[in-house]
Scaffold this motif. Structure first.
Motif, PDB file in Angstrom:
ATOM      1  N   ARG A  41       0.934  -1.152  -0.033  1.00 41.90           N
ATOM      2  CA  ARG A  41       0.210   0.017  -0.129  1.00 41.90           C
ATOM      3  C   ARG A  41       0.889   1.350   0.026  1.00 41.90           C
ATOM      4  NH1 ARG A  41      -5.268  -0.411   3.834  1.00 41.90           N
ATOM      5  NH2 ARG A  41      -5.795  -2.494   3.246  1.00 41.90           N
ATOM      6  N   GLU A  42       2.068   1.182   0.645  1.00 40.66           N
ATOM      7  CA  GLU A  42       2.832   2.363   0.994  1.00 40.66           C
ATOM      8  C   GLU A  42       4.019   2.746  -0.178  1.00 40.66           C
ATOM      9  OE1 GLU A  42       1.603   4.235   3.282  1.00 40.66           O
ATOM     10  OE2 GLU A  42       0.194   2.728   3.465  1.00 40.66           O
ATOM     11  N   LYS A  43       4.540   1.632  -0.858  1.00 34.84           N
ATOM     12  CA  LYS A  43       5.297   1.854  -1.782  1.00 34.84           C
ATOM     13  C   LYS A  43       5.275   2.218  -3.188  1.00 34.84           C
ATOM     14  CE  LYS A  43       8.679  -0.555   0.878  1.00 34.84           C
ATOM     15  NZ  LYS A  43       9.794  -1.664   0.994  1.00 34.84           N
ATOM     16  N   GLY A  44       5.997   2.573  -3.742  1.00 40.62           N
ATOM     17  CA  GLY A  44       5.847   3.116  -5.224  1.00 40.62           C
ATOM     18  C   GLY A  44       6.525   1.806  -6.050  1.00 40.62           C
ATOM     19  N   GLY A  45       6.199   1.948  -7.330  1.00 39.25           N
ATOM     20  CA  GLY A  45       6.927   1.173  -8.474  1.00 39.25           C
ATOM     21  C   GLY A  45       6.046   0.887  -9.800  1.00 39.25           C
ATOM     22  N   ILE A  46       6.346  -0.032 -10.440  1.00 39.09           N
ATOM     23  CA  ILE A  46       5.491  -0.369 -11.541  1.00 39.09           C
ATOM     24  C   ILE A  46       4.917  -1.432 -11.495  1.00 39.09           C
ATOM     25  CG2 ILE A  46       7.231   1.007 -13.066  1.00 39.09           C
ATOM     26  CD1 ILE A  46       8.114  -1.650 -14.303  1.00 39.09           C
ATOM     27  N   PHE A  47       3.956  -1.767 -12.467  1.00 37.98           N
ATOM     28  CA  PHE A  47       2.892  -2.928 -12.391  1.00 37.98           C
ATOM     29  C   PHE A  47       2.794  -3.572 -13.757  1.00 37.98           C
ATOM     30  CE2 PHE A  47       0.263   0.705 -11.767  1.00 37.98           C
ATOM     31  CZ  PHE A  47      -0.771   0.326 -12.917  1.00 37.98           C
ATOM     32  N   LEU A  48       2.608  -4.680 -14.114  1.00 36.14           N
ATOM     33  CA  LEU A  48       2.336  -5.205 -15.436  1.00 36.14           C
ATOM     34  C   LEU A  48       1.239  -5.988 -15.273  1.00 36.14           C
ATOM     35  CD1 LEU A  48       5.560  -4.556 -15.543  1.00 36.14           C
ATOM     36  CD2 LEU A  48       5.669  -6.174 -17.530  1.00 36.14           C
ATOM     37  N   PHE A  49       0.205  -5.752 -16.242  1.00 34.74           N
ATOM     38  CA  PHE A  49      -0.820  -6.829 -16.410  1.00 34.74           C
ATOM     39  C   PHE A  49      -0.736  -7.628 -17.645  1.00 34.74           C
ATOM     40  CE2 PHE A  49      -4.073  -3.015 -14.957  1.00 34.74           C
ATOM     41  CZ  PHE A  49      -3.866  -3.416 -13.734  1.00 34.74           C
ATOM     42  N   TYR A  50      -0.875  -9.108 -17.354  1.00 35.93           N
ATOM     43  CA  TYR A  50      -0.772 -10.174 -18.333  1.00 35.93           C
ATOM     44  C   TYR A  50      -2.066 -10.632 -18.491  1.00 35.93           C
ATOM     45  CZ  TYR A  50       4.244  -9.990 -17.748  1.00 35.93           C
ATOM     46  OH  TYR A  50       5.570  -9.636 -17.561  1.00 35.93           O
ATOM     47  N   ASN A  51      -2.341 -11.359 -19.780  1.00 35.04           N
ATOM     48  CA  ASN A  51      -3.269 -12.042 -20.249  1.00 35.04           C
ATOM     49  C   ASN A  51      -2.831 -13.665 -19.633  1.00 35.04           C
ATOM     50  OD1 ASN A  51      -2.010 -13.045 -22.355  1.00 35.04           O
ATOM     51  ND2 ASN A  51      -3.197 -11.916 -23.904  1.00 35.04           N
ATOM     52  N   GLU A  52      -3.888 -14.455 -20.246  1.00 36.43           N
ATOM     53  CA  GLU A  52      -3.517 -15.802 -19.836  1.00 36.43           C
ATOM     54  C   GLU A  52      -2.489 -16.469 -20.846  1.00 36.43           C
ATOM     55  OE1 GLU A  52      -6.631 -18.936 -18.488  1.00 36.43           O
ATOM     56  OE2 GLU A  52      -8.039 -17.356 -19.134  1.00 36.43           O
ATOM     57  N   ALA A  53      -2.369 -15.860 -21.897  1.00 35.11           N
ATOM     58  CA  ALA A  53      -1.043 -16.274 -22.807  1.00 35.11           C
ATOM     59  C   ALA A  53       0.139 -15.652 -22.375  1.00 35.11           C
ATOM     60  CB  ALA A  53      -1.455 -15.958 -24.344  1.00 35.11           C
ATOM     61  N   ASN A  54       0.174 -15.038 -21.399  1.00 35.78           N
ATOM     62  CA  ASN A  54       1.360 -14.442 -20.810  1.00 35.78           C
ATOM     63  C   ASN A  54       1.619 -13.166 -21.591  1.00 35.78           C
ATOM     64  OD1 ASN A  54       2.918 -14.424 -18.528  1.00 35.78           O
ATOM     65  ND2 ASN A  54       4.681 -15.056 -19.663  1.00 35.78           N
ATOM     66  N   GLU A  55       1.156 -12.382 -22.413  1.00 43.02           N
ATOM     67  CA  GLU A  55       1.254 -11.331 -22.952  1.00 43.02           C
ATOM     68  C   GLU A  55       1.014 -10.161 -22.152  1.00 43.02           C
ATOM     69  OE1 GLU A  55      -0.327 -12.595 -27.421  1.00 43.02           O
ATOM     70  OE2 GLU A  55      -1.938 -12.261 -25.878  1.00 43.02           O
ATOM     71  N   VAL A  56       2.119  -9.200 -22.269  1.00 44.35           N
ATOM     72  CA  VAL A  56       1.845  -7.881 -21.623  1.00 44.35           C
ATOM     73  C   VAL A  56       0.640  -7.060 -22.074  1.00 44.35           C
ATOM     74  CG1 VAL A  56       2.971  -5.671 -20.924  1.00 44.35           C
ATOM     75  CG2 VAL A  56       4.205  -7.862 -20.702  1.00 44.35           C
ATOM     76  N   LEU A  57      -0.383  -6.777 -21.379  1.00 49.20           N
ATOM     77  CA  LEU A  57      -1.254  -6.066 -21.738  1.00 49.20           C
ATOM     78  C   LEU A  57      -1.200  -4.721 -21.463  1.00 49.20           C
ATOM     79  CD1 LEU A  57      -4.316  -8.272 -20.421  1.00 49.20           C
ATOM     80  CD2 LEU A  57      -3.562  -8.087 -23.048  1.00 49.20           C
ATOM     81  N   PHE A  58      -0.731  -4.178 -20.223  1.00 50.11           N
ATOM     82  CA  PHE A  58      -0.732  -2.826 -19.769  1.00 50.11           C
ATOM     83  C   PHE A  58       0.538  -2.558 -18.715  1.00 50.11           C
ATOM     84  CE2 PHE A  58      -1.713   0.801 -17.180  1.00 50.11           C
ATOM     85  CZ  PHE A  58      -1.918   1.813 -18.101  1.00 50.11           C
ATOM     86  N   VAL A  59       1.197  -1.758 -18.718  1.00 54.05           N
ATOM     87  CA  VAL A  59       2.418  -1.448 -18.093  1.00 54.05           C
ATOM     88  C   VAL A  59       2.049   0.184 -17.416  1.00 54.05           C
ATOM     89  CG1 VAL A  59       4.612  -1.081 -17.595  1.00 54.05           C
ATOM     90  CG2 VAL A  59       3.970  -2.309 -19.476  1.00 54.05           C
ATOM     91  N   GLY A  60       2.079   0.135 -15.718  1.00 50.73           N
ATOM     92  CA  GLY A  60       1.618   1.467 -15.454  1.00 50.73           C
ATOM     93  C   GLY A  60       2.842   1.681 -14.069  1.00 50.73           C
ATOM     94  N   LYS A  61       2.675   2.951 -13.585  1.00 51.28           N
ATOM     95  CA  LYS A  61       3.739   3.083 -12.630  1.00 51.28           C
ATOM     96  C   LYS A  61       2.654   4.022 -11.526  1.00 51.28           C
ATOM     97  CE  LYS A  61       5.395   7.674 -14.014  1.00 51.28           C
ATOM     98  NZ  LYS A  61       4.440   7.883 -14.902  1.00 51.28           N
ATOM     99  N   ALA A  62       3.161   3.939 -10.310  1.00 50.16           N
ATOM    100  CA  ALA A  62       2.571   4.711  -9.216  1.00 50.16           C
ATOM    101  C   ALA A  62       3.469   4.945  -7.966  1.00 50.16           C
ATOM    102  CB  ALA A  62       1.278   3.791  -8.630  1.00 50.16           C
ATOM    103  N   ARG A  63       2.813   6.124  -7.419  1.00 54.41           N
ATOM    104  CA  ARG A  63       3.573   6.279  -5.857  1.00 54.41           C
ATOM    105  C   ARG A  63       3.304   5.144  -5.012  1.00 54.41           C
ATOM    106  NH1 ARG A  63       1.838  11.788  -6.512  1.00 54.41           N
ATOM    107  NH2 ARG A  63       0.476  11.307  -4.869  1.00 54.41           N
ATOM    108  N   LYS A  64       1.892   4.744  -5.223  1.00 53.37           N
ATOM    109  CA  LYS A  64       1.388   3.662  -4.320  1.00 53.37           C
ATOM    110  C   LYS A  64       0.604   2.752  -5.313  1.00 53.37           C
ATOM    111  CE  LYS A  64       0.837   6.697  -0.276  1.00 53.37           C
ATOM    112  NZ  LYS A  64      -0.054   7.059   0.983  1.00 53.37           N
ATOM    113  N   ILE A  65       1.211   1.551  -5.357  1.00 54.14           N
ATOM    114  CA  ILE A  65       0.964   0.613  -6.197  1.00 54.14           C
ATOM    115  C   ILE A  65      -0.460  -0.056  -6.151  1.00 54.14           C
ATOM    116  CG2 ILE A  65       1.601  -1.290  -7.578  1.00 54.14           C
ATOM    117  CD1 ILE A  65       4.450  -0.963  -6.152  1.00 54.14           C
TER     118      ILE A  65
END
Length: 125
Positions: A41-65
């Protein structure tokens, strides 16, 4: 040439069924995910959303992930609003430095050719 390597993800969660023992209280899934509490809840970083085929759908960043990840499943302005049902796995990388977050986000969008990112995209040029 600059060489960038993605760090190891801090947390990886994916949609799954709960394995309940007798007397366990079930966790209400959030868009199919029962492990969102593992995302900080407290840390920043990036996140990647994947589908079932393990393809990257979306990449985002946030101060609170965690809050940002949840927002992509809730609001009407997210680039993911019409594609939420495709998300099967979420990788989270805790990166506190804002400049490093920016670099890793831009790198990941282009290196993995994130399907639904519209900003910072150079791979289609």
């Amino acid at each position: 040439m600059i060489n960038i390597e993605m760090p190891k993800p801090t947390v990886v969660i994916q949609q799954r069924e709960q394995q309940l023992k007798e007397g366990d209280t079930p966790i209400t899934p959030f868009h199919g995910f029962i492990d969102l509490h593992k995302i900080t809840r407290e840390k920043g970083g990036i996140f990647l959303f994947y589908n079932e085929a393990n393809e990257v759908l979306f990449v985002g960043k946030a101060r609170k992930i965690r809050q940002r990840v949840k927002k992509h499943f809730e609001d009407n302005v997210s680039p993911m609003k019409n594609h939420r049902d495709e998300v099967f796995k979420i990788e989270v990388y805790e990166i506190e430095d804002p400049m490093e977050r920016e670099i890793y986000e831009t790198y990941a969008i282009n290196a993995f050719e994130a399907k639904y990112n519209v900003e910072k995209v150079f791979f289609g040029e």
